[in-house]
Every structure is written in C-alpha cells, then in structure tokens.
Design a protein around this motif. Structure first.
Motif, PDB file in Angstrom:
ATOM      1  N   ILE A 338       0.873  -1.169   0.000  1.00 29.91           N
ATOM      2  CA  ILE A 338       0.000   0.000   0.000  1.00 29.91           C
ATOM      3  C   ILE A 338       0.912   1.221   0.000  1.00 29.91           C
ATOM      4  O   ILE A 338       1.767   1.374   0.869  1.00 29.91           O
ATOM      5  N   ARG A 339       0.710   2.078  -1.002  1.00 28.15           N
ATOM      6  CA  ARG A 339       1.542   3.269  -1.140  1.00 28.15           C
ATOM      7  C   ARG A 339       0.677   4.518  -1.001  1.00 28.15           C
ATOM      8  O   ARG A 339      -0.484   4.524  -1.419  1.00 28.15           O
ATOM      9  N   PHE A 340       1.270   5.545  -0.438  1.00 31.46           N
ATOM     10  CA  PHE A 340       0.583   6.814  -0.233  1.00 31.46           C
ATOM     11  C   PHE A 340       1.320   7.899  -1.018  1.00 31.46           C
ATOM     12  O   PHE A 340       2.551   7.960  -0.995  1.00 31.46           O
ATOM     13  N   VAL A 352       3.868   0.511   2.825  1.00 27.96           N
ATOM     14  CA  VAL A 352       3.852  -0.616   3.757  1.00 27.96           C
ATOM     15  C   VAL A 352       3.615  -1.895   2.974  1.00 27.96           C
ATOM     16  O   VAL A 352       2.749  -1.957   2.097  1.00 27.96           O
ATOM     17  N   ASP A 353       4.422  -2.902   3.249  1.00 22.24           N
ATOM     18  CA  ASP A 353       4.285  -4.216   2.614  1.00 22.24           C
ATOM     19  C   ASP A 353       3.294  -5.033   3.429  1.00 22.24           C
ATOM     20  O   ASP A 353       3.536  -5.343   4.594  1.00 22.24           O
ATOM     21  N   PRO A 387      -1.049   8.392  10.175  1.00 27.96           N
ATOM     22  CA  PRO A 387       0.077   7.971   9.335  1.00 27.96           C
ATOM     23  C   PRO A 387       1.015   6.947   9.970  1.00 27.96           C
ATOM     24  O   PRO A 387       2.033   6.621   9.383  1.00 27.96           O
ATOM     25  N   SER A 388       0.697   6.451  11.170  1.00 35.41           N
ATOM     26  CA  SER A 388       1.609   5.502  11.822  1.00 35.41           C
ATOM     27  C   SER A 388       1.650   4.157  11.107  1.00 35.41           C
ATOM     28  O   SER A 388       2.622   3.412  11.232  1.00 35.41           O
ATOM     29  N   LEU A 389       0.567   3.840  10.358  1.00 39.65           N
ATOM     30  CA  LEU A 389       0.455   2.572   9.629  1.00 39.65           C
ATOM     31  C   LEU A 389       0.574   1.368  10.562  1.00 39.65           C
ATOM     32  O   LEU A 389       1.142   0.339  10.200  1.00 39.65           O
ATOM     33  N   THR A 390       0.042   1.517  11.763  1.00 41.97           N
ATOM     34  CA  THR A 390      -0.064   0.383  12.671  1.00 41.97           C
ATOM     35  C   THR A 390      -1.390  -0.323  12.442  1.00 41.97           C
ATOM     36  O   THR A 390      -2.398   0.308  12.127  1.00 41.97           O
ATOM     37  N   GLN A 391      -1.387  -1.624  12.593  1.00 38.48           N
ATOM     38  CA  GLN A 391      -2.598  -2.410  12.380  1.00 38.48           C
ATOM     39  C   GLN A 391      -3.513  -2.311  13.597  1.00 38.48           C
ATOM     40  O   GLN A 391      -3.087  -2.579  14.724  1.00 38.48           O
TER      41      GLN A 391
END
Length: 449
Positions: A338-340, A352-353, A387-391
């Motif tokens: 997923i790219r921003f 994030v992969d 924007p932390s990209l934590t699940q």
C-alpha cells in the motif's frame, strides 16, 4: 510550661540604676522571658499537631511537589513533544549535584510511573472479529479485475451476480433483482451508485454501460463506446467515468447525448481496473494492469501525474477524506504494497508491505484510518491507522480472495465479498472522530484546500 523563676522573681539590687523597679500598680504581672515561647510556638501548628506529625505533612507535600514536577514534564512531552528526560526535585535542588545520575533517573522514572498508573487510561477500541451478518452470493465471480459490490447513500447494496444485479436493502433486508443481462447474452462486470443513491451504473462484459433508476427498476440509457468489458466505474456528480479492458477511460455526462460530452482518456497500456474521483471532484485516479497509477484533471486528455512504484496491477485506490491530496493505492500479488502519494506535490510518501495481494482500499469517514482487503495468500481484512500505519485489527473468515469492498453510508460498517460466494458485514469503524487533524502551519494538507 512556665518556669519557677517566672512565678518567684528574684529581688533586685538597688545599687544599679538599671534595676530600679517599675511602678506596675496593684497587679502582679510575671515575666516570661525565660519560657522560650518563640521556640515552642513554631513546633505547634494551628491544628495542634505534634512536631512529628508536621514532619510527615512536610514529607507528603514534598512528594506531591515531586509528582507535580514529573507530571508537568510528562504533559510537556506528550502534548508539546518537549523531549524532557529528567526533572529536578524542588525540595532537593540545593543538593542535586551531589545526587548520582542513576539515582536522579530512578527518581524521575518512579514519579513518572506513579502518575501513569494513577491517570485514567482510554479504553481500547475493540473490533469484533466475527461478521455481524453473512449473505449468500451465488455466482459472485472470483475475478481480480471486476468491481461487483457497492453501497449507496440510501443504504442499499448493489451486487453483480453472474448476469444479474441484485439490490439488498440494509433497512428492510429486502432483496430485489434490478436487471438480467442473460437475455442479451451478457454478464455484469461492475456496479457503481451515484452520489445521491438513486441511479446505479452497470458495466457489462460486452463493453456497455447501463444507467438504471433503482427505485423505479427502469433502465434509463445504455452507453456504448468500449470494445471490451467495463470493469471499473466512478461517478462525479452527473458525469460517469468508465474503465475498460480496451485500455480506455471514457467520461460522459449522463444528462446530454453521449457523443457531445464524451472525453477519451488514453494513457494505460493494459486493462483499467481501478477508478476513483477525489472528494473535491477535481481529479480522477486510475489504476491499470500495467502497474501504473495515473491522476487526471477535468481539462487535460493526458494524465497530469504518473506513479510507477507499484510492481503489479493497481486496482485498490482511495482518496483520503481527511487530508487534501492524499491518495492511497495498492498493488497486486507481485507487489503487495500500500503506497501513499501527495498529489499536491506529486511526491510518493509512505509505503507498507502487507504480505499479500491488495484488492481494495477504503478510508474511514470519521477517523484517520483505512481498511484494506487482500487476496493471495492471506485472504484477510486489515484496519490501519494513518500515518503511523499500525494495524488496528485483522479480520479473517473468507476462504477465497477478498476481491470486493464497500463502506456503509454512516461510515461504521463495511461489506466484503469473495469468490467463496458470500458477503460478510463487519463493524470496523466508529462514528466518533478518534484523531484530531493537526492544525500546524507546517502541515501542508491543512493549509491548502
């Protein structure tokens, strides 16, 4: 306690002028010069506590002072990012240079831990890992390039099953069949509601785009122009964009004859499988099987921006409703990322992969979070904080690729569809705004609209 000398004054010698007795009348007033009242008075407080009790009060006040300093430092770190690593004790400021460094650090840690334990903690949001509803969806195709599920503003779900489009009301659970294309030997390859939720566009395998009035159950028009299946649709007010396997994007105003309003957008070298208009209706994002992500405006026939970082087909596209110009995109099996992208500056941002094929993306309407659905090989649903990209959560249950995704009009629930021929409904988002958008003047997204 009064001393004996105060009760029995000694006789004064008459030889010294300084000791001439004063005339005090007929009343006797003893002297208390030797009773040390100035010392004894300060050992007793207003409530009559003993000196030992006073010492305990002072020690308690000292502890409160230490905690207050540590708490102030904690607030500055959390709210202002001050980066304070140690605090000084106001009661021992005069001897802090004699205190070893390790002891000072331990003092800070103890005070900080004490306040962290005392302060109330926000309850963590629990997302149920079990869908609250499951519907059978026979003939729901297991095809990565199709878009067969959409949820309208009127709370009606449209689903393309084989040659038919079915409508399911989330309010009444009533199911109606909108159309059947088997009469023409055709099948459904995409569905998309307009913003008001009264019209639904249907893309077909033969390259047609049909517009249906959902309430009346009546076909309003059928648009041609594509020479292959139409797998992606996107409304922009009364304009409808369609992406096809013929590599074309056609944009048409449904209020006028097709040839008068048609715009042909050429740029992709393979099938167009993802289309999304930005919230401000100014830009269209398109993804293709050529691994490209394009951004188009309302005036140019060529893409104004190109992003080539993905290594597989780009079907998953989502514009952020919270940050102007923020675009998220997901790649297929060979990419899994997923790219921003910041479309205001034309620059890629974070990546994030996910570990598996990205099939769909959707932002929460109320919080800075997004959900992604995946295919090979995890077949899972993930909720992310940005924007932390934590699940935030991982949801499983589909036995096939989770190829289809739609979000409810209230922004709380999502529906997912897969080749296992089921539709699953999940409560993943909250209506309450969980994160506040930064108002800093350094934040590009909050300053440019």
């Amino acid at each position: 306690m009064l001393s004996p000398s105060a009760l029995n004054p000694q006789p004064v010698s008459s030889t010294s002028p300084a000791t001439i007795p004063r005339k005090t009348g007929d009343r006797f007033i003893p002297t208390r010069a030797s009773s040390n009242w100035s010392i004894n008075f300060h050992t007793i407080n207003e409530n009559g506590k003993s000196p030992n009790q006073n010492r305990k009060v002072k020690e308690a006040n000292s502890d409160n002072g230490k905690d207050g300093v540590a708490y102030a430092a904690l607030l500055k770190n959390e709210l202002l990012g001050a980066g304070i690593e140690k605090v000084s004790d106001p009661q021992t400021e005069d001897r802090r240079f004699q205190m070893p460094m390790q002891e000072r650090r331990n003092l800070f840690r103890v005070s900080l831990t004490r306040y962290l334990l005392r302060s109330p903690r926000k309850p963590t949001r629990k997302i149920s890992k079990i869908p609250f509803k499951v519907l059978d969806a026979p003939e729901l195709q297991d095809d990565f390039y199709l878009n067969l599920v959409d949820w309208s503003a009127a709370n009606v779900l449209s689903v393309g099953l084989g040659a038919c489009v079915y409508l399911w009301s989330a309010c009444t659970s009533q199911v109606t069949r909108l159309c059947d294309l088997s009469i023409d030997g055709d099948s459904v390859t995409s569905v998309c509601w307009n913003e008001r939720g009264n019209f639904v566009a249907v893309g077909t395998h033969k390259g047609y785009v049909q517009i249906w009035d959902a309430a009346a159950g009546k076909k309003l028009t059928s648009l041609d122009g594509h020479s292959a299946r139409v797998g992606a649709l996107a409304w922009n007010a009364d304009q409808l964009s369609s992406g096809s396997r013929d590599r074309l994007i056609l944009q048409r105003d449904v209020r006028t004859p097709p040839l008068q309003s048609e715009r042909r957008l050429q740029g992709h070298r393979q099938e167009v499988c993802g289309l999304k208009w930005s919230p401000d209706h100014q830009h269209l994002a398109s993804g293709g099987n050529d691994n490209k992500l394009f951004v188009w405006n309302n005036s140019s026939l060529s893409p104004v921006q190109q992003y080539t970082e993905h290594l597989a087909a780009v079907k998953a596209i989502a514009w952020s409703p919270h940050q102007h110009g923020l675009l998220a995109s997901g790649g297929g099996t060979a990419d899994r990322c997923i790219r921003f992208s910041n479309t205001l500056t034309c620059q890629p941002l974070q990546c994030v992969d996910t570990g598996s094929q990205v099939c769909n993306l959707a932002w929460s309407k109320h919080a800075n979070e997004l959900v992604s659905t995946h295919g090979y090989s995890q077949n899972q649903i993930l909720v992310w904080k940005y924007p932390s990209l934590t699940q935030v959560a991982k949801l499983t249950g589909h036995s096939y690729r989770v190829l289809y995704l739609a979000i409810s009009p209230d922004g709380e629930a999502i529906v997912t569809g897969a080749g296992d021929e089921t539709l699953r409904f999940w409560n993943v988002f909250s209506k309450t705004r969980s994160t506040k958008e930064s108002k800093s003047v350094l934040n590009l997204f909050t300053r440019i609209r």
